[in-house]
Design a protein around this motif. Structure first.
Motif, mmCIF file in Angstrom:
data_model
loop_
_atom_site.group_PDB
_atom_site.id
_atom_site.type_symbol
_atom_site.label_atom_id
_atom_site.label_comp_id
_atom_site.label_asym_id
_atom_site.label_seq_id
_atom_site.Cartn_x
_atom_site.Cartn_y
_atom_site.Cartn_z
ATOM 1 N N CYS A 100 0.848 -1.190 0.000
ATOM 2 C CA CYS A 100 0.000 0.000 0.000
ATOM 3 C C CYS A 100 0.884 1.239 0.000
ATOM 4 C CB CYS A 100 -0.903 -0.002 1.224
ATOM 5 S SG CYS A 100 -2.068 -1.375 1.234
ATOM 6 N N GLN A 149 -1.089 8.016 -1.711
ATOM 7 C CA GLN A 149 -1.171 8.742 -2.984
ATOM 8 C C GLN A 149 -0.427 10.070 -2.949
ATOM 9 O OE1 GLN A 149 -4.897 8.313 -5.348
ATOM 10 N NE2 GLN A 149 -5.718 7.597 -3.375
ATOM 11 N N MET A 169 -5.319 -0.815 -7.288
ATOM 12 C CA MET A 169 -6.633 -0.348 -6.856
ATOM 13 C C MET A 169 -6.429 0.890 -5.987
ATOM 14 S SD MET A 169 -7.982 -4.061 -5.767
ATOM 15 C CE MET A 169 -6.300 -4.669 -5.689
ATOM 16 N N THR A 170 -7.371 1.781 -6.034
ATOM 17 C CA THR A 170 -7.342 2.943 -5.159
ATOM 18 C C THR A 170 -8.361 2.716 -4.061
ATOM 19 O OG1 THR A 170 -6.753 4.390 -7.001
ATOM 20 C CG2 THR A 170 -7.661 5.447 -5.035
ATOM 21 N N TYR A 171 -7.921 2.958 -2.824
ATOM 22 C CA TYR A 171 -8.837 2.865 -1.695
ATOM 23 C C TYR A 171 -8.466 3.961 -0.710
ATOM 24 C CZ TYR A 171 -12.058 0.989 1.690
ATOM 25 O OH TYR A 171 -13.119 0.846 2.549
ATOM 26 N N GLY A 172 -9.386 4.880 -0.485
ATOM 27 C CA GLY A 172 -9.124 5.982 0.443
ATOM 28 C C GLY A 172 -7.907 6.771 0.017
ATOM 29 N N HIS A 210 -4.823 5.650 -0.307
ATOM 30 C CA HIS A 210 -3.724 4.808 -0.778
ATOM 31 C C HIS A 210 -4.004 4.104 -2.109
ATOM 32 C CE1 HIS A 210 -2.206 5.510 3.203
ATOM 33 N NE2 HIS A 210 -1.106 4.838 2.918
ATOM 34 N N LYS A 211 -2.926 3.759 -2.767
ATOM 35 C CA LYS A 211 -2.959 2.842 -3.911
ATOM 36 C C LYS A 211 -2.559 1.477 -3.370
ATOM 37 C CE LYS A 211 -3.344 5.707 -7.559
ATOM 38 N NZ LYS A 211 -4.405 5.677 -8.520
ATOM 39 N N ILE A 212 -3.297 0.458 -3.727
ATOM 40 C CA ILE A 212 -2.961 -0.915 -3.386
ATOM 41 C C ILE A 212 -2.355 -1.520 -4.641
ATOM 42 C CG2 ILE A 212 -3.830 -3.162 -2.646
ATOM 43 C CD1 ILE A 212 -6.227 -1.539 -1.396
#
Length: 166
Positions: free
Chosen positions: A54, A57, A128-131, A133-135
């Motif tokens: 993670c 961004q 993937m983007t979540y909140g 962060h980039k995963i």
């Protein structure tokens, strides 16, 4: 717990989760080396061999790492590499992150940390983007195991520690 304090409570709870310390290293498109301490690295699957990391961004280099096919290495730090972690976490912004530690280049020019517990050489497969962060899911192409002793650098509650067998 109240919902308005959920973020604070989450952070306090996560401080109690000990984890191994890793440094992500890569070579950017402009041929410059880059390394950063990462706090979230997890295996995903052994078929295909893969892991996830993670990345906030706000890190300017996250766009490079989030590009399918980008190469990066996850260096699992040994107990004597605390200074490498601190430098790569940006705690001394005027120091070059590659001035500390035994950095080498693999056959493709990727910077890898000698003396680390292990190095996972990966290629970005999915993002993937979540909140905040980039995963980044990386397919592992090679694993380097250094030495026979298991002696990782650990981190919990804002401090470093070492692994002790009982």
């Amino acid at each position: 717990m109240q919902n308005n304090n959920l973020a604070v409570s989450m952070k306090l709870g996560m401080r109690r989760l000990a984890s191994g310390v890793c440094v992500l290293s890569t070579r950017l498109d402009n041929d410059q080396r880059f390394a950063m301490t990462v706090s979230s690295v997890t295996s995903v699957s052994d078929s295909p061999a893969s892991l996830l990391v993670c990345i906030n961004q706000l890190v300017s280099q996250q766009a490079h790492l989030a590009t399918k096919g980008s190469q990066f290495a996850i260096n699992v730090l040994s107990s004597n590499q605390q200074e490498v972690s601190n430098i790569c976490a940006g705690r001394e912004p005027t120091r070059d992150r590659f001035d500390v530690g035994s950095w080498e280049e693999d056959d493709s020019g990727l910077p890898v940390l000698g003396g680390s517990q292990a190095v996972f050489v990966c290629q970005t497969d999915q993002v993937m983007t979540y909140g905040t962060h980039k995963i980044v899911i990386g397919v592992i192409h090679r694993v380097i195991i250094n030495g026979a002793e298991v002696d990782p650098l650990l981190y919990a509650d804002g401090s470093y520690g070492v692994f002790s067998r009982q």
